[in-house]
Design a protein around this motif. Sequence first.
Motif, mmCIF file in Angstrom:
data_model
loop_
_atom_site.group_PDB
_atom_site.id
_atom_site.type_symbol
_atom_site.label_atom_id
_atom_site.label_comp_id
_atom_site.label_asym_id
_atom_site.label_seq_id
_atom_site.Cartn_x
_atom_site.Cartn_y
_atom_site.Cartn_z
ATOM 1 N N VAL A 195 50.602 97.544 66.460
ATOM 2 C CA VAL A 195 50.050 96.429 67.409
ATOM 3 C C VAL A 195 48.654 95.777 66.826
ATOM 4 O O VAL A 195 47.759 96.704 66.659
ATOM 5 C CB VAL A 195 49.910 97.083 69.023
ATOM 6 C CG1 VAL A 195 49.719 95.913 69.931
ATOM 7 C CG2 VAL A 195 50.995 97.853 69.374
ATOM 8 N N ALA A 196 48.586 94.603 66.932
ATOM 9 C CA ALA A 196 47.515 93.701 66.431
ATOM 10 C C ALA A 196 46.825 93.137 67.851
ATOM 11 O O ALA A 196 47.697 92.484 68.630
ATOM 12 C CB ALA A 196 47.802 92.888 65.717
ATOM 13 N N LEU A 197 45.757 93.635 68.139
ATOM 14 C CA LEU A 197 44.720 92.712 69.181
ATOM 15 C C LEU A 197 43.516 91.832 68.470
ATOM 16 O O LEU A 197 43.013 92.273 67.542
ATOM 17 C CB LEU A 197 43.850 93.976 69.629
ATOM 18 C CG LEU A 197 44.834 94.831 70.557
ATOM 19 C CD1 LEU A 197 44.161 96.315 70.889
ATOM 20 C CD2 LEU A 197 45.205 94.112 72.040
ATOM 21 N N HIS A 198 43.676 90.607 68.898
ATOM 22 C CA HIS A 198 42.996 89.788 68.354
ATOM 23 C C HIS A 198 42.229 89.102 69.591
ATOM 24 O O HIS A 198 42.779 88.397 70.617
ATOM 25 C CB HIS A 198 43.626 88.568 67.589
ATOM 26 C CG HIS A 198 42.833 87.609 67.066
ATOM 27 N ND1 HIS A 198 42.741 86.448 67.588
ATOM 28 C CD2 HIS A 198 42.130 87.412 65.947
ATOM 29 C CE1 HIS A 198 41.706 85.472 66.858
ATOM 30 N NE2 HIS A 198 41.663 86.249 65.776
ATOM 31 N N GLY A 199 40.910 88.672 69.291
ATOM 32 C CA GLY A 199 40.224 88.092 70.493
ATOM 33 C C GLY A 199 39.386 89.166 71.214
ATOM 34 O O GLY A 199 38.374 88.625 72.150
ATOM 35 N N VAL A 219 47.844 89.626 72.223
ATOM 36 C CA VAL A 219 48.431 91.147 71.277
ATOM 37 C C VAL A 219 49.804 90.715 70.909
ATOM 38 O O VAL A 219 50.629 90.101 71.338
ATOM 39 C CB VAL A 219 49.008 91.966 72.824
ATOM 40 C CG1 VAL A 219 49.493 93.336 72.188
ATOM 41 C CG2 VAL A 219 47.640 92.123 73.451
ATOM 42 N N ARG A 220 50.005 91.277 69.610
ATOM 43 C CA ARG A 220 51.298 90.999 68.908
ATOM 44 C C ARG A 220 51.748 92.390 68.313
ATOM 45 O O ARG A 220 51.123 93.240 67.840
ATOM 46 C CB ARG A 220 50.987 89.996 67.684
ATOM 47 C CG ARG A 220 52.351 89.937 66.886
ATOM 48 C CD ARG A 220 52.070 88.909 65.572
ATOM 49 N NE ARG A 220 51.850 87.616 66.232
ATOM 50 C CZ ARG A 220 51.951 86.604 65.134
ATOM 51 N NH1 ARG A 220 51.659 86.683 64.134
ATOM 52 N NH2 ARG A 220 51.756 85.200 65.765
ATOM 53 N N PHE A 221 53.120 92.475 68.780
ATOM 54 C CA PHE A 221 53.545 93.736 68.254
ATOM 55 C C PHE A 221 54.444 93.564 67.168
ATOM 56 O O PHE A 221 55.361 92.685 67.013
ATOM 57 C CB PHE A 221 54.869 94.205 69.365
ATOM 58 C CG PHE A 221 54.273 94.475 70.767
ATOM 59 C CD1 PHE A 221 53.759 95.871 71.066
ATOM 60 C CD2 PHE A 221 53.969 93.593 71.718
ATOM 61 C CE1 PHE A 221 53.155 96.210 72.365
ATOM 62 C CE2 PHE A 221 53.551 93.897 73.050
ATOM 63 C CZ PHE A 221 53.111 95.292 73.051
ATOM 64 N N GLY A 222 54.263 94.660 66.283
ATOM 65 C CA GLY A 222 55.037 94.432 64.919
ATOM 66 C C GLY A 222 56.211 95.295 64.742
ATOM 67 O O GLY A 222 56.939 95.571 65.903
ATOM 68 N N THR A 223 56.840 95.280 63.439
ATOM 69 C CA THR A 223 58.231 95.799 63.261
ATOM 70 C C THR A 223 58.020 97.347 63.566
ATOM 71 O O THR A 223 57.380 97.952 62.627
ATOM 72 C CB THR A 223 58.606 95.325 62.205
ATOM 73 O OG1 THR A 223 58.862 94.111 61.942
ATOM 74 C CG2 THR A 223 60.090 96.128 61.956
ATOM 75 N N PRO A 224 58.856 98.038 64.571
ATOM 76 C CA PRO A 224 58.517 99.485 64.422
ATOM 77 C C PRO A 224 59.002 100.294 63.031
ATOM 78 O O PRO A 224 59.828 99.726 62.293
ATOM 79 C CB PRO A 224 59.745 99.961 65.410
ATOM 80 C CG PRO A 224 59.967 98.650 66.399
ATOM 81 C CD PRO A 224 59.817 97.389 65.479
ATOM 82 N N GLN A 246 50.225 96.400 58.194
ATOM 83 C CA GLN A 246 51.192 95.323 59.136
ATOM 84 C C GLN A 246 50.278 94.889 60.307
ATOM 85 O O GLN A 246 50.246 93.674 60.386
ATOM 86 C CB GLN A 246 52.295 96.372 59.697
ATOM 87 C CG GLN A 246 53.412 95.311 60.405
ATOM 88 C CD GLN A 246 54.562 95.997 61.134
ATOM 89 O OE1 GLN A 246 55.151 95.390 61.888
ATOM 90 N NE2 GLN A 246 55.220 96.873 60.545
ATOM 91 N N VAL A 247 49.099 95.715 60.604
ATOM 92 C CA VAL A 247 48.242 95.368 61.586
ATOM 93 C C VAL A 247 47.529 94.355 60.942
ATOM 94 O O VAL A 247 47.162 93.243 61.790
ATOM 95 C CB VAL A 247 47.304 96.363 62.346
ATOM 96 C CG1 VAL A 247 46.038 95.957 63.045
ATOM 97 C CG2 VAL A 247 48.493 97.171 63.087
ATOM 98 N N VAL A 248 46.990 94.567 59.730
ATOM 99 C CA VAL A 248 46.004 93.463 58.903
ATOM 100 C C VAL A 248 46.840 92.364 58.796
ATOM 101 O O VAL A 248 46.116 91.338 58.899
ATOM 102 C CB VAL A 248 45.563 94.170 57.692
ATOM 103 C CG1 VAL A 248 44.874 93.185 56.794
ATOM 104 C CG2 VAL A 248 44.673 95.483 57.942
ATOM 105 N N ALA A 249 48.262 92.254 58.690
ATOM 106 C CA ALA A 249 48.743 91.298 57.990
ATOM 107 C C ALA A 249 49.196 90.293 59.593
ATOM 108 O O ALA A 249 48.793 89.074 59.308
ATOM 109 C CB ALA A 249 50.245 91.292 57.593
ATOM 110 N N MET A 250 49.284 90.831 60.707
ATOM 111 C CA MET A 250 49.531 90.197 61.705
ATOM 112 C C MET A 250 48.289 89.424 62.223
ATOM 113 O O MET A 250 48.201 88.371 62.746
ATOM 114 C CB MET A 250 49.977 91.071 62.944
ATOM 115 C CG MET A 250 51.360 91.450 62.823
ATOM 116 S SD MET A 250 52.015 92.397 64.363
ATOM 117 C CE MET A 250 51.273 94.026 64.070
ATOM 118 N N LEU A 251 47.005 90.164 62.079
ATOM 119 C CA LEU A 251 45.653 89.523 62.338
ATOM 120 C C LEU A 251 45.436 88.412 61.539
ATOM 121 O O LEU A 251 44.668 87.428 61.971
ATOM 122 C CB LEU A 251 44.661 90.673 62.207
ATOM 123 C CG LEU A 251 44.583 91.598 63.362
ATOM 124 C CD1 LEU A 251 43.346 92.865 62.792
ATOM 125 C CD2 LEU A 251 44.206 91.365 64.773
#
Length: 255
Positions: A195-199, A219-224, A246-251
């Motif tokens: 899970v990526a948290l931004h802001g 809040v963005r959920f990634g691929t399990p 995956q979290v870094v890529a989503m951020l």
Amino acid sequence: MSRRDAGRAGAGRVMWRVYNTIQFAFTLAWTAGWITLALLLRPFSGPQARLPLRMAARCWAPGLLWGAGARLRVEGLERVDWSKPCLFVANHQSVIDICALFRAIPVPLRFLLKEEMKRVPFVGWYARATGMLFIVRDNARAGAMFRREAAALLARGHRLCLFPEGTRSRNGEVAPFKAGSLQAAIDAGVAVVPVALHGAGRVLPVDGFFRVRPGTIRVRFGTPLPVRDEGRPVARQALAERAQAQVVAMLRELQ
């Protein structure tokens, strides 16, 4: 800067301090009120404490986000099978992360908290009453106990969220995920959801005393991530690295 501009800047800082003081008082009162109600209803909610947990998601967390002037955007819900237990692993920017995750995740959720939280009035009482897990940081024996407790919790069909960096980021960078924290998912045989948290760090920064500023938290959920590969457990270090990547890529996508 002219004397007039300096005066305006000083007045602005004073206004923000007053505003933040009011917000802090609201946060304390709102938290105490909802936790008191949740604890009163706890005996009637069964062993899973579903009602107090959903009160946090639908009442407490939205109220604190509103009080902070935070707008929440949630993405990637369709990637997760919400009927199954899983371990959520998220980057950690701010204490308001917990509010954002409570609100974003549409099922009852428990967190891993540091041992000191047990002594915090209201919050500690609520955490213990709803089956949150606690850990003494930098203690190998405590870590092993946490992994057993977390694996048992997940095996019973619950969802657990933790911050595998181990502490909040002060510069926005995501620290390496501690591999041991993901062992519970491997032992229980449940997926790890990045899970990526931004802001959140801009809304409520780590430094300073309650310097809240309105903003958007995403809040963005990634691929399990599966914990088994061809029937064999995935190495926990590899699992931690995949989750962190995956979290870094989503951020990066959210910036």
